[in-house]
Design an enzyme around this catalytic site. Sequence first.
Site, PDB file in Angstrom:
ATOM      1  N   VAL A   6      -1.507  18.928  14.096  1.00 57.37           N
ATOM      2  CA  VAL A   6      -0.977  18.575  15.268  1.00 57.37           C
ATOM      3  C   VAL A   6       0.262  17.493  15.125  1.00 57.37           C
ATOM      4  CG1 VAL A   6      -2.555  17.121  16.327  1.00 57.37           C
ATOM      5  CG2 VAL A   6      -0.959  18.394  17.836  1.00 57.37           C
ATOM      6  N   PHE A   7       1.296  17.976  15.500  1.00 56.15           N
ATOM      7  CA  PHE A   7       2.601  17.048  15.478  1.00 56.15           C
ATOM      8  C   PHE A   7       2.605  16.378  16.821  1.00 56.15           C
ATOM      9  CE2 PHE A   7       7.022  16.485  15.692  1.00 56.15           C
ATOM     10  CZ  PHE A   7       7.346  15.617  14.565  1.00 56.15           C
TER      11      PHE A   7
ATOM     12  N   TYR B 196       5.295  13.593  18.674  1.00 54.02           N
ATOM     13  CA  TYR B 196       6.677  12.971  18.444  1.00 54.02           C
ATOM     14  C   TYR B 196       6.973  12.198  19.663  1.00 54.02           C
ATOM     15  CZ  TYR B 196       6.917  16.570  22.143  1.00 54.02           C
ATOM     16  OH  TYR B 196       6.658  17.524  23.333  1.00 54.02           O
ATOM     17  N   GLY B 197       5.757  11.629  20.467  1.00 54.31           N
ATOM     18  CA  GLY B 197       5.827  10.677  21.366  1.00 54.31           C
ATOM     19  C   GLY B 197       5.041   9.557  21.377  1.00 54.31           C
ATOM     20  N   SER B 198       4.062   9.467  22.323  1.00 58.08           N
ATOM     21  CA  SER B 198       3.240   8.102  22.461  1.00 58.08           C
ATOM     22  C   SER B 198       2.244   8.325  20.990  1.00 58.08           C
ATOM     23  CB  SER B 198       2.329   8.145  23.609  1.00 58.08           C
ATOM     24  OG  SER B 198       1.633   9.124  23.680  1.00 58.08           O
TER      25      SER B 198
ATOM     26  N   GLU C 218      -2.016  16.891  28.040  1.00 55.32           N
ATOM     27  CA  GLU C 218      -0.718  17.545  28.205  1.00 55.32           C
ATOM     28  C   GLU C 218      -0.537  18.496  29.452  1.00 55.32           C
ATOM     29  OE1 GLU C 218       1.096  15.560  26.877  1.00 55.32           O
ATOM     30  OE2 GLU C 218      -0.043  14.341  25.688  1.00 55.32           O
TER      31      GLU C 218
HETATM   32  C1  BEZ Z   1       2.990  13.005  21.684  1.00 55.17           C
HETATM   33  O1  BEZ Z   1       2.552  11.907  21.992  1.00 55.17           O
HETATM   34  O2  BEZ Z   1       3.550  12.957  20.772  1.00 55.17           O
HETATM   35  C2  BEZ Z   1       2.930  14.055  22.348  1.00 55.17           C
HETATM   36  C3  BEZ Z   1       1.937  14.949  22.522  1.00 55.17           C
HETATM   37  C4  BEZ Z   1       2.128  16.009  23.577  1.00 55.17           C
HETATM   38  C5  BEZ Z   1       3.194  16.512  24.176  1.00 55.17           C
HETATM   39  C6  BEZ Z   1       4.511  15.387  24.194  1.00 55.17           C
HETATM   40  C7  BEZ Z   1       4.326  14.576  23.373  1.00 55.17           C
END
Ligand code: BEZ
Length: 193
Positions: A26-27, A29-31, A102
């Site tokens: 899983v990728f 890109y945020g928290s 999410e």
């Molecule tokens: C994150 O934290 O990378 C993330 C995960 C799911 C949706 C948006 C950001």
Amino acid sequence: MTRIVFDTQAINKQRQNLADFDEIWVFGYGSLIYKVDFEFIECENAHISGFERRFWQGSHDHRGTVAHPGRVLTLSSIENTRCFGKAFKVKPSVFDHLDHREKNGYLRHKVAISLADTRTVQGLVYIASPDNEAYLGEASTQDIAKQIFDSSGPSGPNRDYVYMLADALRHYDEIDQHVFQIEHALNQLSKPL
Ligand code: BEZ
């Protein structure tokens, strides 16, 4: 346009049957770049091509409320670009947790993830697209910063999300103009008159 309802958990479970897999990437890109709240088998710095981060998704359940939504990240599809993040190899059960976290408009999408160690792996990424109820979309840097400055939710002040992400990106020598411009605008709003 058919709009996707707030709770995307059931839709995500139908999109991919993960039961057949032992492990899935899983990728984040945020928290997920600065805080991980699940067990993982492997973690690598990574990027995906053709996307950039944008504070275009409304947050009613983490960094805002239904009455005063905050702004959190989604990905926008943009050619010839890349988005830095972190990739985690996880057991399928982790997606129950992530789907719940999410659920406010994000759907899982299949994506090719380029790992820093040069491997390319197939995985999943959560994206909130314009057809979900919580989507707020594009706005000026000033307007996005003001909304973030004024918002807070069960996960804390919305501005902390921006500050922690910006610090984490600097830690990895990653430049993200969108994030850094909003951070700068937040700093201006925090200054005494
Ligand atoms: C994150 O934290 O990378 C993330 C995960 C799911 C949706 C948006 C950001």
